[in-house]
Enzyme design. Structure first.
Site, short mmCIF file in Angstrom:
data_model
loop_
_atom_site.label_atom_id
_atom_site.label_comp_id
_atom_site.label_asym_id
_atom_site.label_seq_id
_atom_site.Cartn_x
_atom_site.Cartn_y
_atom_site.Cartn_z
N GLU A 132 0.84 -1.19 0.00
CA GLU A 132 0.00 0.00 0.00
C GLU A 132 0.88 1.24 0.00
O GLU A 132 2.11 1.15 0.06
CB GLU A 132 -0.94 -0.01 1.22
CG GLU A 132 -1.98 -1.12 1.12
CD GLU A 132 -2.86 -1.22 2.34
OE1 GLU A 132 -3.32 -0.17 2.83
OE2 GLU A 132 -3.07 -2.33 2.83
N HIS A 248 -8.38 9.51 3.79
CA HIS A 248 -8.10 8.43 2.84
C HIS A 248 -8.38 8.97 1.45
O HIS A 248 -9.41 9.59 1.22
CB HIS A 248 -8.98 7.22 3.14
CG HIS A 248 -8.51 5.97 2.46
ND1 HIS A 248 -8.63 5.80 1.10
CD2 HIS A 248 -7.91 4.85 2.93
CE1 HIS A 248 -8.12 4.62 0.77
NE2 HIS A 248 -7.68 4.02 1.87
N ARG A 294 -0.53 8.70 2.05
CA ARG A 294 -1.91 9.16 1.90
C ARG A 294 -2.09 10.67 1.95
O ARG A 294 -2.93 11.22 1.25
CB ARG A 294 -2.75 8.60 3.04
CG ARG A 294 -3.08 7.20 2.80
CD ARG A 294 -4.01 6.68 3.81
NE ARG A 294 -4.04 5.26 3.55
CZ ARG A 294 -4.45 4.36 4.38
NH1 ARG A 294 -4.90 4.72 5.56
NH2 ARG A 294 -4.45 3.10 4.05
N HIS A 355 -10.52 9.56 7.59
CA HIS A 355 -10.31 8.11 7.73
C HIS A 355 -9.72 7.70 9.08
O HIS A 355 -10.17 6.74 9.68
CB HIS A 355 -9.37 7.67 6.61
CG HIS A 355 -9.11 6.21 6.53
ND1 HIS A 355 -10.12 5.29 6.32
CD2 HIS A 355 -7.95 5.49 6.62
CE1 HIS A 355 -9.60 4.07 6.28
NE2 HIS A 355 -8.30 4.16 6.48
N ARG A 390 -0.33 8.32 9.50
CA ARG A 390 -0.16 6.87 9.71
C ARG A 390 0.18 6.15 8.41
O ARG A 390 -0.42 6.41 7.36
CB ARG A 390 -1.47 6.30 10.27
CG ARG A 390 -1.44 4.80 10.48
CD ARG A 390 -2.77 4.32 11.01
NE ARG A 390 -3.83 4.58 10.07
CZ ARG A 390 -4.30 3.69 9.21
NH1 ARG A 390 -3.79 2.47 9.16
NH2 ARG A 390 -5.28 4.00 8.40
#
Ligand code: SIN
Length: 542
Positions: A132, A248, A294, A355, A390
C-alpha cells in the site's frame, strides 16, 4: 436509587446490574484492541466489554487493506517497515515506539493466525502479501479485501468462550468518573432502557476507536464519534496531535454509497488515478505517484478537484485481468456492482474522506495515560507510533501490540499491588426532562460536521480555523445547555463528544505553525525545523 436502575443484564457467567456494576477490568469498545485485551485479561480477573451498538460494529471491522507485519523476523525487512513508518509520520514518530511495535508485531499477528483468522494464501500456501501507499515492500497480510471483518469475527468467537468475560451491547459510556487524578469507573447509558449505570472498575480501558464522524465525508462507520478522546479530555487527560487527521484518498463517490472505502490495496496492485479528462495527474505531484503516502495523494486529489472544479476523480484498475480483480477484491467488486460500477471494465469514481485519527489520548505502549487507572489503546490513543501521518495497515498492528503490552502491565500490577474498587455516587438526573427538541441535536450534528469539512479539512488556513473555532464554541455552549436541561440520549452523548473532538482538532491545528503530514495550512506551507507533539489539557466541561 431509582428502582428501574436495578434491571439485571444476565449473560454468560456474570450477572451484573444496571444500577451499580463492579468489575476488575472495564473495556469500552469492541474493536480489535478491546477484544484482544479482553481475551488476554480474562485470565486475571472479571472483564466487562461495553459496546454502544452490537459487538460486531466497530471501526476495526471496516478495515479492508490488512496488517503490515514481518512474520519471518527478517531484520532487513523489519528495518524497512520501521523506516517506512517513520517516513510516513513526517518527523513526528517516536522511533523507540515504532521499533517496539514493529518488532513485537510478528508475535501478536501469529496469535491471530493461530486463532484461525483466514488470511489469504497464494497457491504454494505462503501468505499473499499486499502493498500500500508509503510502503517500500510487500508486507501487508490480508484476508481478501475484508481483513478487519474476518479478524473481528474470529476474535468474537474466541472471547465469547472466555468464562470470565462478558460483552454488554447497547451501552454507551457517558463520562469517566475521576477523583484525585484516579479513574474509578464510568457512567454509562443503556440505550435500550434509557437508564444510567455506575460502573466501578479497577482498570478502565478506552478502546473506543477514532472520530471520523466529526467530518461530513468519512470512511468510518457511524459509531466513530471519538467518545474515548472526548471523555478523557473532559476528565483532564492530556490529548495530543489532534490536528493530524488522516484523509483516505479513495472513498467511493456515489450518492447512496455511504462511507464505502476503495482500499489502497488497489493502488498497491497498480491502480492509477485519473481526472475527468482521463489524465494520470499524480505525475505532476509526486514521484511515487499513486503510492505516495496518503496525505500527499489526498492533497493532490483535493487540488486537482479544486483546479478543474470536479466532484470526484477516478481510480482505474480495469486494465488488469478480470479474474485477478474479482479474486483479489471480491467485496469491493461486488459493492461497486451494486451501484452499477463494474471495476473490471471502467474506472471507479472516488473522493478523499476522513479516515483515521492519528492523534488522541496521550498514552504509553502499555496504554497508561496521565490519569491513574485509565488506559487508552488503539486509535483512541496516541503513542507516537503514527506521527503526523499513519502508514497504511499499521493500525490493526498497533491494536494487537498495545493490547498485549497493556495486558502485561495490568496483570503485573494485579499481582503486586492491585487497584481497589472505589464507590462513587450514582448518576443524578437532576431536573432533566425528556427532550422535545430533537431537531437541535440533529442540526448541531450536521453543522459541526460541515464546519469541520469546510474549514478544518484537507487544507486549512488561519482564517478558516478562526471561523471554525467561533462556530464550534457557539454550538458547544448550546450543547452544554441542552445536556443539563434534557434527559440524555445516545445521540446527545455522541453530539457532545464530536463537539469536544472538533474543538480539540481546531485548537491543536491553531497551535501548529507549520505544515506537516496530514496537517496542511496555507499560511505556513513548509515544515518548521524540528517538530514536537501538540499537547492539550482542556478545562473539565460538563
Ligand atoms: C485501505 O484498505 O486502504 C485502508 C487500510 C488502512 O487504513 O490502513
Amino acid at each position: 436509587m431509582d428502582k428501574r436502575n436495578h434491571q439485571s443484564i444476565n449473560k454468560g457467567a456474570l450477572t451484573v446490574h444496571e444500577g451499580i456494576i463492579k468489575t476488575d477490568f472495564l473495556i469500552i469498545g469492541s474493536g480489535l484492541s478491546g477484544l484482544s485485551l479482553g481475551w488476554k485479561l480474562s485470565k486475571a480477573g472479571r472483564v466487562l466489554i461495553l459496546t454502544k451498538k452490537s459487538k460486531e460494529n466497530s471501526n476495526s471491522a471496516n478495515a479492508q487493506g490488512g496488517i503490515a507485519v514481518v512474520l519471518s523476523g527478517d531484520e532487513k525487512k523489519i528495518e524497512k517497515h520501521i523506516s517506512d513508518t517513520i517516513k510516513a509520520g513526517d518527523g513526528l514518530c517516536d522511533e523507540n515506539i515504532v521499533r517496539m511495535i514493529v518488532n513485537h508485531g510478528g508475535k501478536c499477528v501469529k496469535e491471530l493466525i493461530d486463532m484461525g483468522v483466514p488470511f489469504t494464501r497464494t497457491e504454494d500456501g505462503t501468505f499473499d502479501y499486499g502493498k500500500e501507499g508509503g510502503h517500500s515492500q510487500r508486507i501487508v497480510i490480508h484476508a481478501g479485501d475484508i481483513t478487519g471483518n474476518e479478524v473481528q469475527k474470529t476474535m468474537i468467537d474466541f472471547v465469547e468462550e472466555c468464562p470470565n468475560l462478558q460483552i454488554v451491547e447497547h451501552m454507551i459510556a457517558v463520562n469517566l468518573v475521576v477523583k484525585d487524578k484516579q479513574c474509578l469507573g464510568i457512567y454509562a447509558l443503556n440505550t435500550e432502557t434509557g437508564n444510567i449505570a455506575s460502573i466501578q472498575s479497577r482498570y478502565t480501558i478506552l478502546a473506543t476507536g477514532g472520530a471520523g464522524k466529526v467530518y461530513v465525508y468519512t470512511s468510518n462507520p457511524d459509531i466513530a464519534t471519538g467518545d474515548g478522546i472526548a471523555m478523557a479530555a473532559r476528565a483532564g487527560a492530556t490529548i495530543t496531535n489532534m490536528e493530524f487527521f488522516q484523509f483516505h484518498p479513495t472513498c467511493l463517490y456515489h450518492p447512496y454509497a455511504k462511507s464505502f472505502l476503495i482500499s489502497e490495496a488497489l493502488r498497491g496492485e497498480g491502480a492509477i488515478l485519473l481526472n475527468e479528462q482521463g489524465e494520470r495527474f499524480m505525475e505532476q505531484y509526486d514521484d511515487r505517484m499513486e503510492l505516495a503516502p496518503r496525505d500527499v495523494v489526498s492533497r493532490s486529489i483535493d487540488k486537482e478537484m479544486k483546479i478543474h472544479g470536479l466532484d470526484c476523480v477516478y481510480l482505474d484498475i480495469s486494465f488488469k485481468p478480470k479474474k485477478f480483480i474479482k479474486k483479489r477484491f471480491p467485496n469491493i467488486h461486488a459493492r461497486c456492482l451494486e451501484y452499477n460500477i463494474d471495476m473490471t471494465r471502467e474506472p471507479i469514481p472516488v473522493v478523499p474522506a476522513a479516515h483515521y485519527t492519528c492523534g488522541g489520548i496521550l498514552a504509553n505502549l502499555d496504554g497508561t495515560t496521565t490519569i491513574k487507572g485509565l488506559h487508552a489503546i488503539g486509535e483512541t490513543s496516541c503513542t507516537g507510533f503514527h506521527g503526523a501521518n499513519r502508514l497504511a495497515s499499521n493500525s490493526l498492528l498497533e491494536c494487537v501490540v498495545m493490547a498485549d503490552f497493556t495486558s502485561k502491565y495490568i496483570k503485573k500490577e494485579m499481582d503486586s499491588n492491585p487497584r481497589a474498587l472505589t464507590d462513587f455516587k450514582p448518576w443524578d438526573v437532576g431536573k432533566a426532562l425528556p427532550s422535545k427538541e430533537g431537531v437541535v441535536v440533529k442540526h448541531d450534528w450536521d453543522e459541526i460536521r460541515s464546519v469541520m469539512w469546510n474549514y478544518v479539512g484537507i487544507v486549512r488556513s488561519i482564517r478558516s480555523l478562526q471561523r471554525a473555532k467561533a462556530r464550534i464554541d457557539l454550538i458547544s455552549r448550546e450543547i452544554r445547555e441542552y445536556y443539563w436541561d434534557y434527559l440524555i440520549t445516545a445521540d446527545l452523548v455522541e453530539l457532545r463528544n464530536i463537539a469536544v473532538v472538533a474543538d480539540l482538532i481546531i485548537q491543536s491545528a491553531m497551535q501548529r505553525k507549520e505544515s506537516r503530514g496530514t496537517h496542511f495550512i496555507v499560511d505556513y506551507p513548509e515544515k518548521a525545523g524540528k517538530a514536537s507533539m501538540t499537547k492539550l489539557v482542556i478545562q473539565a466541561q460538563t
